[in-house]
Design a protein around this motif. Structure first.
Motif, short mmCIF file in Angstrom:
data_model
loop_
_atom_site.label_atom_id
_atom_site.label_comp_id
_atom_site.label_asym_id
_atom_site.label_seq_id
_atom_site.Cartn_x
_atom_site.Cartn_y
_atom_site.Cartn_z
N ARG A 63 0.83 -1.20 0.00
CA ARG A 63 0.00 0.00 0.00
C ARG A 63 0.87 1.24 0.00
NH1 ARG A 63 -3.01 0.73 5.75
NH2 ARG A 63 -1.39 1.95 6.74
N LEU A 64 0.24 2.36 -0.40
CA LEU A 64 0.93 3.64 -0.41
C LEU A 64 -0.11 4.74 -0.42
CD1 LEU A 64 0.69 4.91 -3.54
CD2 LEU A 64 2.31 3.08 -3.98
N SER A 65 0.35 5.94 -0.10
CA SER A 65 -0.50 7.11 -0.23
C SER A 65 0.23 8.11 -1.12
CB SER A 65 -0.82 7.72 1.14
OG SER A 65 0.36 8.07 1.82
N VAL A 66 -0.56 8.91 -1.83
CA VAL A 66 0.02 9.87 -2.78
C VAL A 66 -0.92 11.07 -2.87
CG1 VAL A 66 -1.05 8.72 -4.76
CG2 VAL A 66 0.94 10.17 -5.13
N TRP A 67 -0.34 12.25 -3.04
CA TRP A 67 -1.15 13.45 -3.18
C TRP A 67 -1.91 13.41 -4.51
CZ3 TRP A 67 -2.03 15.92 1.08
CH2 TRP A 67 -1.09 15.85 2.10
N GLU A 68 -3.16 13.80 -4.49
CA GLU A 68 -4.02 13.71 -5.67
C GLU A 68 -3.51 14.50 -6.86
OE1 GLU A 68 -7.81 15.10 -4.28
OE2 GLU A 68 -7.11 17.16 -4.04
N TRP A 69 -2.68 15.51 -6.64
CA TRP A 69 -2.18 16.33 -7.74
C TRP A 69 -0.96 15.71 -8.42
CZ3 TRP A 69 -2.13 18.31 -2.63
CH2 TRP A 69 -0.88 18.29 -2.01
N ARG A 70 -0.47 14.63 -7.93
CA ARG A 70 0.72 14.00 -8.53
C ARG A 70 0.30 13.00 -9.62
NH1 ARG A 70 5.02 13.49 -3.57
NH2 ARG A 70 5.77 15.62 -3.84
N ALA A 102 -0.23 7.73 -12.35
CA ALA A 102 -0.23 6.93 -13.58
C ALA A 102 0.70 5.73 -13.44
CB ALA A 102 0.16 7.79 -14.77
N VAL A 103 1.87 5.93 -12.87
CA VAL A 103 2.82 4.83 -12.67
C VAL A 103 2.20 3.79 -11.73
CG1 VAL A 103 5.05 4.17 -11.65
CG2 VAL A 103 4.89 6.18 -13.14
N TYR A 104 1.67 4.23 -10.60
CA TYR A 104 1.10 3.29 -9.63
C TYR A 104 -0.03 2.47 -10.25
CZ TYR A 104 3.56 6.27 -6.26
OH TYR A 104 4.51 6.98 -5.58
N ARG A 105 -0.91 3.14 -10.92
CA ARG A 105 -2.05 2.43 -11.52
C ARG A 105 -1.60 1.48 -12.62
NH1 ARG A 105 -5.42 7.89 -10.82
NH2 ARG A 105 -6.34 7.41 -8.78
N GLY A 127 -0.57 -1.79 -11.26
CA GLY A 127 -1.57 -2.60 -10.57
C GLY A 127 -2.06 -2.09 -9.24
N PHE A 128 -1.68 -0.89 -8.85
CA PHE A 128 -2.21 -0.31 -7.61
C PHE A 128 -3.60 0.24 -7.90
CE2 PHE A 128 2.25 -0.44 -6.71
CZ PHE A 128 2.35 -0.59 -5.34
N ALA A 129 -4.52 0.02 -6.97
CA ALA A 129 -5.90 0.48 -7.13
C ALA A 129 -6.29 1.36 -5.95
CB ALA A 129 -6.85 -0.73 -7.21
N ASP A 130 -7.13 2.34 -6.23
CA ASP A 130 -7.62 3.24 -5.19
C ASP A 130 -8.46 2.45 -4.18
OD1 ASP A 130 -7.14 4.81 -7.71
OD2 ASP A 130 -7.61 6.47 -6.37
N VAL A 131 -8.27 2.79 -2.91
CA VAL A 131 -9.04 2.19 -1.82
C VAL A 131 -9.49 3.31 -0.89
CG1 VAL A 131 -7.85 -0.05 -1.94
CG2 VAL A 131 -6.97 1.76 -0.43
#
Length: 160
Positions: A121-128, A133-136, A139-143
């Motif tokens: 898991r990770l957290s990222v600022w919405e403006w980044r 794009a890299v995370y998604r 295979g990273f998905a919003d939770v």
């Protein structure tokens, strides 16, 4: 370019401090631009809650996994992750701006994911947007957020 564990008791401590410090300065500037933090100048100290990460990464990241991306013997990226009850959490990810666009972040993230025993898991600022794009793409998905700070998105890559 290759990814390897950082030696925070030796030669890599300074490089990790510089890379993490650059990440923290940019983050603080972005937050200030959005009214979420006080501005800091390039020569101002980092806020106390972050200063140790740049000044003494061996202490700040004790017990964490710290990996460096190295290109031609020069550290150009860093990822810091730690075990949490939910699996593994990525706490910091930074690639030097002069080395972006070469999938270095992909290599750092893959090294964490490949070595993780469960979800990552990770957290990222919405403006980044570029980071999101890299995370998604990997295979990273919003939770639902586990962090109450406004503008912070939480993502998980489920164990396969």
């Amino acid at each position: 370019m290759h990814v390897r564990p950082a030696d925070l008791s030796g030669v890599d401590a300074r490089a990790v401090g510089v890379l993490v410090g650059a990440y923290l300065r940019q983050t603080e500037q972005e937050k200030a631009d959005r009214g979420l933090a006080d501005p800091i100048g390039p020569d101002d100290p980092l806020p106390p809650r972050y200063a140790a990460e740049a000044d003494d990464p061996a202490l700040a990241f004790a017990g964490d996994e710290v990996l460096l991306a190295v290109d031609d013997e020069r550290p150009v990226g860093v990822v810091v992750s730690r075990a949490v009850p939910e699996g593994t959490e990525i706490k910091r990810l930074w690639v030097d701006p002069g080395h972006r666009g070469r999938r270095i972040a992909d290599a750092l993230l893959s090294a964490v994911v490949d070595g993780a025993p469960g979800d990552v898991r990770l957290s990222v600022w919405e403006w980044r947007a570029p980071a999101l794009a890299v995370y998604r793409r990997l295979g990273f998905a919003d939770v639902p957020s586990w962090d109450a700070r406004p503008g912070l998105l939480c993502l998980v890559r489920s164990a396969v």
